[in-house]
Write a protein that holds these residues in place. Structure first.
Motif, short mmCIF file in Angstrom:
data_model
loop_
_atom_site.label_atom_id
_atom_site.label_comp_id
_atom_site.label_asym_id
_atom_site.label_seq_id
_atom_site.Cartn_x
_atom_site.Cartn_y
_atom_site.Cartn_z
N GLU A 21 -11.54 -2.31 -6.78
CA GLU A 21 -11.91 -4.02 -6.91
C GLU A 21 -10.65 -5.19 -7.47
N TYR A 22 -10.33 -5.80 -6.68
CA TYR A 22 -9.55 -6.66 -6.65
C TYR A 22 -7.42 -6.28 -7.83
N MET A 23 -7.68 -4.99 -6.99
CA MET A 23 -6.84 -3.90 -7.19
C MET A 23 -5.32 -4.80 -6.94
N THR A 24 -4.55 -4.95 -6.89
CA THR A 24 -3.09 -5.25 -7.18
C THR A 24 -2.03 -4.85 -6.66
N ASN A 25 -1.51 -3.28 -7.03
CA ASN A 25 -0.66 -2.72 -7.30
C ASN A 25 -1.07 -0.86 -7.73
N GLY A 26 -0.25 -0.42 -7.21
CA GLY A 26 -1.16 1.07 -7.90
C GLY A 26 -0.67 1.50 -6.30
N LYS A 27 -1.89 2.86 -7.34
CA LYS A 27 -2.43 3.80 -6.66
C LYS A 27 -3.78 4.50 -6.88
N ILE A 28 -4.92 4.98 -6.07
CA ILE A 28 -5.94 5.49 -6.20
C ILE A 28 -6.00 6.61 -5.62
N ILE A 29 -6.45 8.45 -5.94
CA ILE A 29 -6.73 8.69 -5.16
C ILE A 29 -7.90 9.68 -5.28
N VAL A 30 -8.71 9.49 -3.99
CA VAL A 30 -9.89 10.06 -4.63
C VAL A 30 -9.59 11.43 -3.91
N CYS A 79 -15.50 -0.26 -2.44
CA CYS A 79 -14.57 0.67 -2.28
C CYS A 79 -13.41 -0.64 -1.97
N GLY A 80 -12.73 -1.07 -3.01
CA GLY A 80 -11.16 -2.17 -2.80
C GLY A 80 -11.72 -3.27 -2.46
N ASP A 81 -12.55 -3.75 -2.78
CA ASP A 81 -13.66 -4.74 -2.37
C ASP A 81 -11.89 -5.70 -3.12
N PHE A 82 -11.86 -7.04 -2.45
CA PHE A 82 -11.03 -8.25 -3.24
C PHE A 82 -9.47 -7.57 -3.11
N MET A 83 -9.14 -6.18 -2.80
CA MET A 83 -8.11 -5.76 -3.16
C MET A 83 -6.99 -6.50 -2.74
N THR A 84 -5.76 -6.77 -3.37
CA THR A 84 -4.13 -8.06 -2.72
C THR A 84 -3.15 -6.82 -2.52
N GLY A 85 -3.32 -5.26 -2.79
CA GLY A 85 -2.01 -4.15 -3.30
C GLY A 85 -1.79 -3.21 -3.60
N GLY A 86 -1.31 -2.50 -3.05
CA GLY A 86 -1.83 -0.91 -3.48
C GLY A 86 -1.92 -0.12 -2.57
N GLU A 87 -2.79 1.02 -2.90
CA GLU A 87 -2.94 1.76 -1.99
C GLU A 87 -4.04 2.48 -2.51
N ILE A 88 -4.87 2.85 -1.15
CA ILE A 88 -6.14 3.92 -1.72
C ILE A 88 -6.40 4.90 -1.40
N GLY A 136 -13.25 -1.53 1.93
CA GLY A 136 -12.68 -3.24 1.87
C GLY A 136 -12.90 -4.01 2.09
N ARG A 137 -14.63 -4.27 1.70
CA ARG A 137 -15.00 -5.94 1.79
C ARG A 137 -13.67 -6.85 1.33
N GLU A 138 -14.04 -7.79 2.08
CA GLU A 138 -12.94 -9.67 1.95
C GLU A 138 -11.25 -9.13 1.03
N MET A 139 -11.04 -7.67 1.78
CA MET A 139 -9.74 -7.35 1.15
C MET A 139 -8.69 -8.38 2.00
N LEU A 140 -7.84 -8.50 0.84
CA LEU A 140 -6.34 -9.63 0.74
C LEU A 140 -4.79 -9.08 0.95
N GLY A 141 -4.87 -7.35 1.22
CA GLY A 141 -3.74 -7.38 1.00
C GLY A 141 -3.99 -5.37 0.62
N GLY A 142 -2.50 -4.75 0.52
CA GLY A 142 -2.68 -3.55 0.49
C GLY A 142 -3.62 -2.65 1.11
N LYS A 143 -3.65 -1.45 1.15
CA LYS A 143 -3.84 -0.44 2.47
C LYS A 143 -4.98 0.47 1.70
N ILE A 144 -5.23 0.82 2.87
CA ILE A 144 -6.90 2.15 2.51
C ILE A 144 -6.80 2.86 3.49
N ILE A 145 -6.56 4.40 2.84
CA ILE A 145 -6.19 5.48 4.28
C ILE A 145 -7.97 5.93 3.98
#
Length: 256
Positions: free
Chosen positions: A79-88, A96-105, A116-125
């Protein structure tokens, strides 16, 4: 580069939800001495996960979080992630990834609701399936996802990309009810089938390569186009709005 490995402890949460907004590169790059709520009980992160830290990090951009286990009840990761990476390496819970602005999940299993609710940027796969409200806004909100990219390789539930305002939501499987309803911008691609998409659409672009079961009669057919090898019928709408400027492209459809 710092890798922080979190292994969910068997029985640490039982059937209770874990509020894990602390599991984010912005916080874990500074300290692992954090707390999460398990139900209504506050616990140390180390009491819920076995933790291993390898390497050093100068900030979130050089931090990778690796989560192992079936974390279907673990909420708000990234949540609110701006950079970096998370691997699940498994499944992940709601928001998962609410409001994120950057980085990758990257999620190797399935995701539950509100990915990715109300996501602003970044990437979710998400390599598995996602639940309801993927890439959507929250109840009562007028703007959903505003930027970034969500890719779901499996199916999604109902209300995918509801109130989509910007960014891209791409579903390789099927979608449930009302995908893209109330869209105001952005792009939605569904490679499989869906039911009643894009009602109350203001703007944006939706492409459905599979079969559409029913949609609003207030869409006007304007032609055909070939997109990624698929011949699609193009509609403009939703013309129930005076300025409905959305574009809905479907491979085949039936109206009920």
């Amino acid at each position: 580069m710092r890798r922080i490995t979190l292994i969910l402890r068997e029985g640490a949460a039982g059937n209770l939800p874990v509020e894990a907004e602390a599991v984010c590169p912005e916080t874990l790059c500074k300290t692992i001495d954090l707390s999460v709520f398990v139900g209504n009980e506050k616990k140390k992160l180390r009491d819920v996960f076995d933790i291993r830290v390898d390497g050093e990090a100068a900030g979130p951009a050089t931090t990778e979080i690796y989560i192992i286990g079936d974390c279907s009840q673990v909420k708000r990761v990234g949540e609110y992630m701006t950079n970096g990476k998370i691997i699940v390496d498994g499944n992940i819970g709601m928001h998962c990834g609410d409001f994120m602005t950057g980085g990758e999940i990257e999620i190797m299993g399935n995701a539950t609701d509100w990915l990715g609710r109300e996501m602003l940027g970044g990437k979710i796969i998400c390599h598995g399936n996602a639940g309801n409200y993927c890439g959507s806004g929250y109840r009562g909100g007028r703007k959903g996802m505003r930027g970034g990219e969500i890719l779901v390789e499996g199916d999604v539930g109902d209300y995918c990309a509801e109130c989509l305002f910007g960014g891209v939501v791409h579903v390789k499987g099927n979608a449930g009810l009302h995908a893209g309803c109330n869209m105001k911008g952005g792009k939605l691609v569904i490679e499989g089938d869906c039911t009643m998409p894009c009602g109350d659409m203001f703007a944006g672009e939706a492409s459905i390569y599979g079969h559409v079961t029913d949609f609003m009669p207030t869409f006007k057919e304007v032609g055909k186009v070939v997109e990624d090898g698929h011949e699609l019928i193009v509609f403009n709408g939703d013309l129930a709005h005076r300025n409905g400027k959305g574009t809905l492209k479907v491979a085949s459809f039936e109206r009920i």
